[in-house]
Scaffold this motif. Structure first.
Motif, short mmCIF file in Angstrom:
data_model
loop_
_atom_site.label_atom_id
_atom_site.label_comp_id
_atom_site.label_asym_id
_atom_site.label_seq_id
_atom_site.Cartn_x
_atom_site.Cartn_y
_atom_site.Cartn_z
N ALA A 1 0.82 -1.21 0.00
CA ALA A 1 0.00 0.00 0.00
C ALA A 1 0.86 1.26 0.00
CB ALA A 1 -0.94 -0.01 1.20
N VAL A 2 1.85 1.32 0.87
CA VAL A 2 2.65 2.55 0.95
C VAL A 2 3.57 2.71 -0.25
CG1 VAL A 2 2.55 2.60 3.47
CG2 VAL A 2 4.47 1.46 2.35
N SER A 3 3.85 1.61 -0.95
CA SER A 3 4.77 1.70 -2.10
C SER A 3 4.16 2.47 -3.26
CB SER A 3 5.17 0.30 -2.56
OG SER A 3 4.08 -0.38 -3.17
N VAL A 4 2.83 2.60 -3.30
CA VAL A 4 2.20 3.30 -4.43
C VAL A 4 1.96 4.77 -4.13
CG1 VAL A 4 1.08 1.16 -5.12
CG2 VAL A 4 -0.19 2.78 -3.71
N LEU A 5 2.29 5.24 -2.94
CA LEU A 5 2.07 6.64 -2.60
C LEU A 5 3.16 7.50 -3.23
CD1 LEU A 5 1.16 6.27 1.20
CD2 LEU A 5 -0.39 6.43 -0.77
N PRO A 6 2.80 8.53 -4.02
CA PRO A 6 3.80 9.35 -4.71
C PRO A 6 4.63 10.18 -3.74
CG PRO A 6 1.58 10.25 -5.02
CD PRO A 6 1.41 8.93 -4.33
N ALA A 7 5.95 10.10 -3.89
CA ALA A 7 6.87 10.77 -2.97
C ALA A 7 6.76 12.29 -3.05
CB ALA A 7 8.30 10.34 -3.26
N GLU A 8 6.30 12.82 -4.18
CA GLU A 8 6.20 14.28 -4.29
C GLU A 8 5.02 14.83 -3.48
OE1 GLU A 8 4.04 12.49 -7.85
OE2 GLU A 8 5.94 12.18 -6.75
N ARG A 9 4.06 13.98 -3.14
CA ARG A 9 2.90 14.42 -2.36
C ARG A 9 2.94 13.97 -0.90
NH1 ARG A 9 -2.43 12.35 -4.66
NH2 ARG A 9 -3.14 13.42 -2.79
N PHE A 10 3.61 12.85 -0.66
CA PHE A 10 3.57 12.26 0.67
C PHE A 10 4.97 11.97 1.20
CE2 PHE A 10 -0.35 11.05 -1.50
CZ PHE A 10 -1.31 11.46 -0.59
N ALA A 11 5.16 12.34 2.46
CA ALA A 11 6.37 11.93 3.17
C ALA A 11 6.01 10.65 3.90
CB ALA A 11 6.81 13.00 4.15
N VAL A 12 6.51 9.52 3.41
CA VAL A 12 6.13 8.22 3.93
C VAL A 12 7.27 7.65 4.76
CG1 VAL A 12 5.40 5.89 3.35
CG2 VAL A 12 4.66 7.81 1.93
N TRP A 13 6.96 7.30 5.99
CA TRP A 13 7.93 6.64 6.86
C TRP A 13 7.39 5.28 7.25
CZ3 TRP A 13 6.57 11.81 8.31
CH2 TRP A 13 7.54 12.76 7.97
N THR A 14 8.22 4.26 7.14
CA THR A 14 7.84 2.92 7.55
C THR A 14 8.78 2.45 8.65
OG1 THR A 14 9.24 1.89 5.85
CG2 THR A 14 6.94 2.36 5.28
N ALA A 15 8.22 1.77 9.61
CA ALA A 15 9.01 1.24 10.71
C ALA A 15 8.40 -0.08 11.16
CB ALA A 15 9.06 2.22 11.88
N THR A 16 9.25 -0.96 11.64
CA THR A 16 8.80 -2.23 12.17
C THR A 16 9.20 -2.30 13.64
OG1 THR A 16 9.06 -3.35 10.04
CG2 THR A 16 8.96 -4.74 12.01
N ALA A 17 8.21 -2.33 14.51
CA ALA A 17 8.50 -2.42 15.94
C ALA A 17 9.02 -3.81 16.26
CB ALA A 17 7.24 -2.12 16.75
N ASP B 1 8.31 17.77 15.66
CA ASP B 1 8.91 18.83 14.84
C ASP B 1 9.89 18.25 13.82
OD1 ASP B 1 7.45 20.72 16.21
OD2 ASP B 1 9.10 21.31 17.55
N ALA B 2 10.63 17.21 14.22
CA ALA B 2 11.59 16.59 13.31
C ALA B 2 10.88 15.95 12.12
CB ALA B 2 12.41 15.54 14.05
N LEU B 3 9.74 15.32 12.37
CA LEU B 3 8.98 14.72 11.28
C LEU B 3 8.43 15.79 10.34
CD1 LEU B 3 7.03 11.85 13.10
CD2 LEU B 3 9.07 11.66 11.67
N HIS B 4 7.93 16.88 10.91
CA HIS B 4 7.42 17.97 10.07
C HIS B 4 8.55 18.55 9.21
CE1 HIS B 4 3.20 18.65 10.96
NE2 HIS B 4 3.43 18.34 12.23
N ALA B 5 9.73 18.68 9.79
CA ALA B 5 10.85 19.23 9.03
C ALA B 5 11.22 18.31 7.87
CB ALA B 5 12.06 19.43 9.96
N GLN B 6 11.21 16.99 8.11
CA GLN B 6 11.53 16.05 7.05
C GLN B 6 10.44 16.00 5.98
OE1 GLN B 6 13.19 12.12 8.35
NE2 GLN B 6 13.04 12.95 10.41
N ALA B 7 9.21 16.24 6.39
CA ALA B 7 8.10 16.21 5.43
C ALA B 7 8.17 17.36 4.45
CB ALA B 7 6.77 16.23 6.18
N ALA B 8 8.73 18.47 4.87
CA ALA B 8 8.91 19.64 3.98
C ALA B 8 7.62 20.04 3.28
CB ALA B 8 10.01 19.35 2.96
N GLY B 9 6.53 20.11 4.04
CA GLY B 9 5.27 20.56 3.50
C GLY B 9 4.38 19.48 2.91
N ARG B 10 4.89 18.28 2.76
CA ARG B 10 4.08 17.18 2.24
C ARG B 10 3.22 16.58 3.34
NH1 ARG B 10 8.76 13.44 0.20
NH2 ARG B 10 9.61 14.31 2.14
#
Length: 252
Positions: free
Chosen positions: A45-61, A96-105
């Protein structure tokens, strides 16, 4: 047997993608048993999200880092975590760190095995879910204890929460075709579907065990399962683990 192309689960895939891309939807957490396909579905699902619109982070607990502050999101957060800050200050820094990495996306945080998140990571996931420009997607193992901030995601009506059901007979047949590289006899496919209970991991192990016992044959381009076979040790272990999960849940 190598990795196979993703097949089936079209409805679930569309729903997860819509949760991240449509203003009419919210995030979603999917629960399911071991091997049911939660991780693969989330990754597709996350692999189809366009990087120019979405800042996608994946993590495995993981239980290996569940005792470390922000251990579950170490793959997501910057490595220069500030020192001397209060817990609430660290949470604010992380947001705040996540918002900075998202750069408006728009932000999409996808967490596999979210029931294993450490308290700090679980609290951060909850804060992200409250952000109007963020979506939280995740998976949980059915029957496991869930951190309170993760449970609050759906009890506070921030995300949807559903159980991932087993594969249908049709999806199982399509997966067998992908695994074996050709069409499968209908009777054999139905037998394997019933034995695997629609669990992709169990299906894979059944196919490997059948192939090892020379009980999968190809005649005129069609695969058939020709007989019974002894369960491979890893298949027996997997079934024992699933039975153990069921016994544990029934005893609660």
């Amino acid at each position: 047997m190598g990795p196979w192309q993703f097949v089936g689960r079209a409805h679930e895939l569309r729903r997860i993608v819509a949760s991240a891309t449509s203003s009419d939807h919210r995030g979603i957490i999917l629960s399911g048993t071991a091997g049911i396909g939660k991780t693969r579905l989330l990754r597709e699902a996350v692999s189809v999200l366009p990087a120019e619109r979405f800042a996608v982070w994946t993590a495995t607990a993981s239980i290996a880092v569940s005792g470390l502050p922000f251990g579950g999101l170490a793959q997501v957060l910057p490595g220069d975590q500030p020192v001397g800050m209060s817990p609430s200050g660290l949470l604010r820094w992380a947001v705040d760190a996540l918002h900075a990495q998202a750069a408006g996306r728009s932000m999409v945080l996808a967490i596999d095995d979210a029931h294993l998140l450490d308290p700090s990571s679980a609290a951060l996931v909850y804060l992200v879910a409250r952000d109007a420009h963020a979506t939280v997607l995740g998976t949980l193992r059915t029957g496991e204890q869930v951190p309170l901030p993760v449970r609050a995601l759906w009890t506070d009506d921030l995300v949807d929460h559903d159980e991932l059901t087993p594969l249908s007979a049709a999806d199982t047949r399509a997966l067998l075709v992908e695994m074996l590289g050709g069409p499968v006899d209908t009777t054999s496919a139905d037998r394997l579907w019933r034995l695997s209970t629609g669990n992709p991991l169990l299906l894979r192990e059944l196919v490997i065990a059948a192939a090892a016992g020379n009980e999968l044959t190809r005649l005129y381009g069609v695969w058939r399962w020709t007989g019974e076979f002894d369960l491979a040790p890893r298949l027996t272990d997997l079934i024992d683990a699933r039975i153990g999960d069921l016994v544990t849940r029934c005893a609660r």
